[in-house]
Design an enzyme around this catalytic site. Structure first.
Site, mmCIF file in Angstrom:
data_model
loop_
_atom_site.group_PDB
_atom_site.id
_atom_site.type_symbol
_atom_site.label_atom_id
_atom_site.label_comp_id
_atom_site.label_asym_id
_atom_site.label_seq_id
_atom_site.Cartn_x
_atom_site.Cartn_y
_atom_site.Cartn_z
ATOM 1 N N ASP A 340 0.853 -1.170 0.000
ATOM 2 C CA ASP A 340 0.000 0.000 0.000
ATOM 3 C C ASP A 340 0.901 1.237 0.000
ATOM 4 O O ASP A 340 2.072 1.164 0.367
ATOM 5 C CB ASP A 340 -0.879 -0.030 1.255
ATOM 6 C CG ASP A 340 -1.895 1.093 1.273
ATOM 7 O OD1 ASP A 340 -2.277 1.563 0.200
ATOM 8 O OD2 ASP A 340 -2.304 1.498 2.375
ATOM 9 N N ASP A 644 -4.081 -1.835 5.081
ATOM 10 C CA ASP A 644 -4.608 -1.363 6.356
ATOM 11 C C ASP A 644 -6.126 -1.341 6.406
ATOM 12 O O ASP A 644 -6.702 -1.246 7.478
ATOM 13 C CB ASP A 644 -4.072 0.041 6.662
ATOM 14 C CG ASP A 644 -4.423 1.041 5.565
ATOM 15 O OD1 ASP A 644 -5.061 0.639 4.569
ATOM 16 O OD2 ASP A 644 -4.058 2.221 5.698
ATOM 17 N N ASP A 648 -8.428 -4.310 1.954
ATOM 18 C CA ASP A 648 -7.197 -5.089 1.779
ATOM 19 C C ASP A 648 -7.308 -6.502 2.344
ATOM 20 O O ASP A 648 -6.454 -7.349 2.050
ATOM 21 C CB ASP A 648 -6.024 -4.376 2.471
ATOM 22 C CG ASP A 648 -5.750 -3.010 1.883
ATOM 23 O OD1 ASP A 648 -5.722 -2.902 0.653
ATOM 24 O OD2 ASP A 648 -5.574 -2.049 2.658
#
Length: 917
Positions: A340, A644, A648
């Site tokens: 990410d 997070d 995800d």
């Protein structure tokens, strides 16, 4: 008949198409309106749709889950070994083996229970209450009672209780990071967007589980429970099976092959001894049982657990919290890290990096919220008071601002919009603080930011009593208000082409843009109104803001590249921003960024090709992230995925190693992950990869130590049978050797520190066997050396007329001493150990040898042990011969390493590869 929102008739849109419909059309299909649903209609609909909650998944009962932990070939082998040792009356061995089996099963049982908590965490995100209009009356109800068609009211601080088509919006901003990965709150309105708009761009929708951070709105429920975007993610998560780590796959394959080899070897030995050499079947059966028990690697599960546990402790000291033991080693075999962007590769602290004024472009130094940094033009540091336009722009950014910059024990933070916070930090760098500015230039009135108008305006009075109106907002909107610009030498007519060109250039660098303008006059009335901000403004500056990459992340990405690991960035942010951040991190330089919309159009084969070629993916939805991870795995890659948000969680669960953020990560992400970063820092992943590689190295070293020691014992007995010699080792003595070496010596390798070049090697191939061709050679070579030393010493002593008990005692000690020396050899697979570092670099090796020596002295010289094992006392000369047999193994192993290093066989064997740049 009521038209159902998800019915498949001609006029009903697909569930994902509500963002394309005007408010009136959505009301018509939902059969609802400004008065909301009537109570009786709501009851009928809840009977049709069911409650607004996520159904719990079907789970195996605790007993079945516990029993399934024993379904493992290696555990079967250990149980068989326990039965054999019990048959021989070696109850200590039996107890140790069974304890290891039970401990491994319990650990697996506990970890499986933790993994199932990911779905519970997603269900916990649903709002418990909702404010609705039913029958024209405002009511607060249990969110589970919401149905499609309900009119829901939202205000700041609310969690959105279901998927809504917004009908009326006032300054609504929603934190959708958990679903989209977007780094700043999404601005909402009631407009429609294109059918293929990504989730983060659907401004007319509010999604279940997201958080209202500012403003108010009302919207109609279009999906509840499993039909919501949150519910779809939960369904994806429930349907994903966790992938076994490379180590577990290798150990399972290794265990199967070893079990078959042991059975075949035992049967052949029994047949040769009884049918060819005429040994008594009872005697041969006991010997075969002893050899089989010695060949079973009962120490492997224990060494695996200890080595992984030590890796967990070392990683915890580096802020990496491991939730599942095998993930430690899986990190070491990772070939691709999908990361990410926001907060992991970047600081998650918006920072002004560039300010464009008339005729000058200023670079702003410093990163994050700490007000430390210089201003420069063409790499020359400048003072702001020499540039009136720049100084006034800084003042405008600080005064036209609702955020707050705070310091707590040296840590700086922003309360409010992060973009506004970046302007406050820039002001503080110039010495213009918010508190001082508001004291000298008090605010008299303001127009708050609204997404429909795309600007904010404030009215101030300076120290001379003159009125000023400051405006900040989207560049296109502010350009419309301005007819002049402030340059270094005063006001000039607005050069729209210059500003648009600079805006395009700044946006191409991935920076978010804000325009700042002012007017030196008072409002027409006693309040600031929209009529006061239409025209007549002077454009001060364009401000470029970005969430900058972490310095340590830049270094960590470089370290991963040197280690042969590809780093890919998958983010919900815009493509331009993602590409710019990627370039600063050396990710995807010179390559295009692929968006989620483009991924959706690809079939699996095309996606596999693109996933390997492209390194930056933007505007990615949960489905896109999951497909990317699967595409990489289908290509044979070992994938670590960081994230997070709830969006995800499916990809985290599917990845070989799921890595969640500990500080800003959702509980759903943490529960789906194998590892949690306590500091949300990508550099911690690189450190964890190093530890994972060290763990795998140590496991390989243990296998290389364990198999030759067992092989040496077996060859001693086989040679005796083939050549019709007296057996050099009795069954009890074989089990003694195995018990002593497994319980003391091998464990020391779990504490072996990482080798210096460990992050300059390429990742091992995912399909690599635990025993390579080189390993088989090393096992055979050392086994032959041990057999030569022990059997040669045994025959030499018999030839001199020594009793068979003494010869056997010397043979037993020769095997054990050889294993002590070989333990030192095993500290490195190829590097020499005949030096200070090699001999003393791991104090646990010395401790293990020191613990083993008294056991062998007791075996040799104490009456109880002599009675049990048939051993006898040895003289000093006989002990010297035993040590000589051990030195034969040590010198032979070091000579083999030397030859391999000198002839560069290591590179050809794939054991030592050049750094992967």
């Amino acid at each position: 008949m009521i038209a159902r929102p998800n019915a498949r008739d001609a006029e009903t849109p697909q569930p994902e198409a509500w963002h394309t419909l005007p408010r009136a059309e959505a009301e018509r299909i939902l059969l609802t309106g400004p008065e909301g649903l009537q109570e009786d209609e709501a009851e009928r609909r809840i009977a049709f749709y069911g409650p607004n909650r996520l159904a719990p998944p079907k789970r195996r009962g605790p007993l079945l889950r516990l029993l399934m932990q024993f379904h493992n070939v290696l555990l079967y082998v250990m149980i068989a070994a326990a039965v054999i040792t019990a048959f021989l009356g070696h109850w200590v061995d039996t107890g140790v083996l069974l304890a290891a089996v039970v401990v491994n099963a319990i650990i697996g049982f506990i970890q499986e229970g933790k993994a199932e908590a990911a779905l519970d965490a997603i269900r916990a995100m649903l709002s418990p209450h909702a404010t609705v209009i039913r029958g024209g009356l405002r009511r607060e109800i249990d969110a589970a009672a919401l149905v499609p068609g309900d009119l829901v009211l939202l205000s700041s601080g609310d969690r959105v209780p279901a998927d809504l088509r917004l009908a009326a919006v006032k300054d609504l901003r929603v934190d959708e990071a958990a679903l989209t990965g977007e780094s700043v709150p999404a601005e909402k309105n009631a407009d429609t967007v294109a059918h293929d708009a990504p989730l983060g761009d659907r401004c007319g929708m509010a999604y279940s589980g997201t958080l209202v951070v500012y403003g108010q709105a009302r919207g109609f429920v279009v999906a509840t429970g499993a039909a919501t975007e949150l519910g779809k993610i939960s369904g994806m998560l429930a349907g994903i099976r966790s992938v076994a780590t490379p180590l577990l796959r290798q150990v399972d394959r290794f265990g199967r092959l070893l079990a078959l080899a042991i059975l075949a070897f035992s049967a052949a030995t029994f047949a040769v001894g009884t049918l060819w050499r005429g040994h008594a079947p009872a005697e041969m059966f006991m010997m075969v049982v002893a050899l089989a028990a010695s060949a079973i690697p009962e120490g492997l599960p224990a060494i695996m657990t200890v080595t992984l546990a030590l890796g967990v402790q070392r990683m915890a000291r580096r802020s990496a919290i491991i939730r599942r033991l095998p993930a430690v080693e899986a990190l070491g075999s990772v070939t691709v890290i999908c990361s990410d962007k926001t907060g992991t590769l970047t600081r998650n602290e918006m920072t002004v990096q560039r300010v464009v004024c008339g005729g000058h472009v200023f670079d702003v130094g410093g990163v994050g919220y700490a007000p430390v940094g210089d201003f420069s033009v063409d790499d020359h540091i400048v003072d702001t008071d020499r540039y009136p336009a720049f100084e006034l722009a800084i003042r405008a950014g600080v005064l036209c601002n609702d955020a707050r910059l705070r310091e707590d024990e040296g840590l700086w933070s922003v309360e409010g919009d992060p973009t506004e916070g970046a302007l406050l930090v820039m002001g503080a760098k110039a010495g213009f603080t918010q508190h001082a500015g508001e004291a000298a230039w008090p605010r008299l009135d303001s127009i708050p930011f609204e997404s429909e108008h795309r600007f904010m305006a404030t009215w101030h009075r300076d120290a001379d009593g003159e009125s000023w109106i400051f405006v900040k907002g989207a560049p296109e909107r502010v350009f419309e208000m301005c007819d002049a610009q402030l340059d270094h030498d005063g006001e000039h007519p607005l050069d729209v082409d210059y500003w648009r060109r600079m805006a395009t250039d700044t946006a191409a660098q991935g920076l978010r843009l804000l325009a700042l303008a002012c007017r030196r006059s008072a409002p027409a009335g006693d309040r600031l109104g929209f009529a006061d901000v239409e025209t007549g403004y002077v454009l001060l500056a364009l401000v470029g803001i970005i969430d900058p990459p972490r310095e340590e992340a830049i270094e960590a990405v470089g370290e991963c590249h040197h280690a042969g690991i590809r780093v890919k960035m998958i983010t919900g942010d815009h493509a331009e921003t993602a590409r710019a951040i990627g370039a600063q991190l050396a990710i995807g330089i010179g390559k295009p960024a692929v968006t989620g919309a483009e991924i959706a159009l690809m079939d699996d084969a095309a996606l596999r090709r693109v996933a390997m070629e492209v390194d930056v993916f933007a505007r990615a939805s949960p489905e896109h992230k999951l497909r990317l991870v699967q595409a990489l795995q289908d290509d044979g890659q070992v994938v670590a995925m960081t994230g997070d948000g709830v969006n995800d969680a499916p990809a985290l669960k599917r990845a070989d190693v799921g890595v969640a953020m500990g500080m800003k990560g959702t509980e759903a992400a943490k529960e789906a992950a194998d590892m949690v970063l306590a500091d949300d820092n990508f550099a911690t992943i690189a450190a964890a990869v190093r530890e994972g590689r060290a763990v795998y190295d140590n496991l390989k070293k243990f296998v290389l130590f364990m198999l030759p020691t067992n092989g040496g014992e077996a060859l001693v007995v086989i040679a005796a049978i083939l050549f019709e010699l007296a057996l050099p080792l009795t069954p009890a003595q074989v089990l003694w050797i195995n018990m002593v070496t497994s319980s003391t010596l091998g464990l020391a390798l779990a504490f072996e520190p990482a080798e210096r070049d460990i992050m300059h090697r390429r990742p091992r191939p995912p399909g690599e066997a635990l025993l390579s061709g080189f390993f088989v050679w090393r096992v055979l070579m050392v086994s032959v050396l041990m057999m030569t030393g022990a059997l040669g010493l045994f025959l030499w002593e018999l030839d001199k007329g020594v009793g068979i008990e003494t010869a056997r005692t010397m043979a037993v000690n020769a095997v054990v001493v050889a294993e002590m020396f070989y333990l030192v050899n095993s500290r490195s697979i190829l590097a020499p150990v005949a030096n200070r570092e090699g001999l003393t670099g791991n104090r646990y090796v010395l401790v293990a040898i020191a613990a083993c020596i008294p056991l062998q002295i007791a075996f040799t010289h104490t009456a109880p042990m002599q009675a049990v094992f048939g051993s006898t006392d040895l003289t000093a000369l006989e002990w010297a011969k035993v040590v000589g047999a051990g030195l034969l193994v040590f010198c032979g192993a070091e000579l083999e390493k030397f030859i391999i290093r000198r002839t560069r066989l290591a590179t050809r064997l794939g054991l030592r590869q050049p750094p992967a740049y």
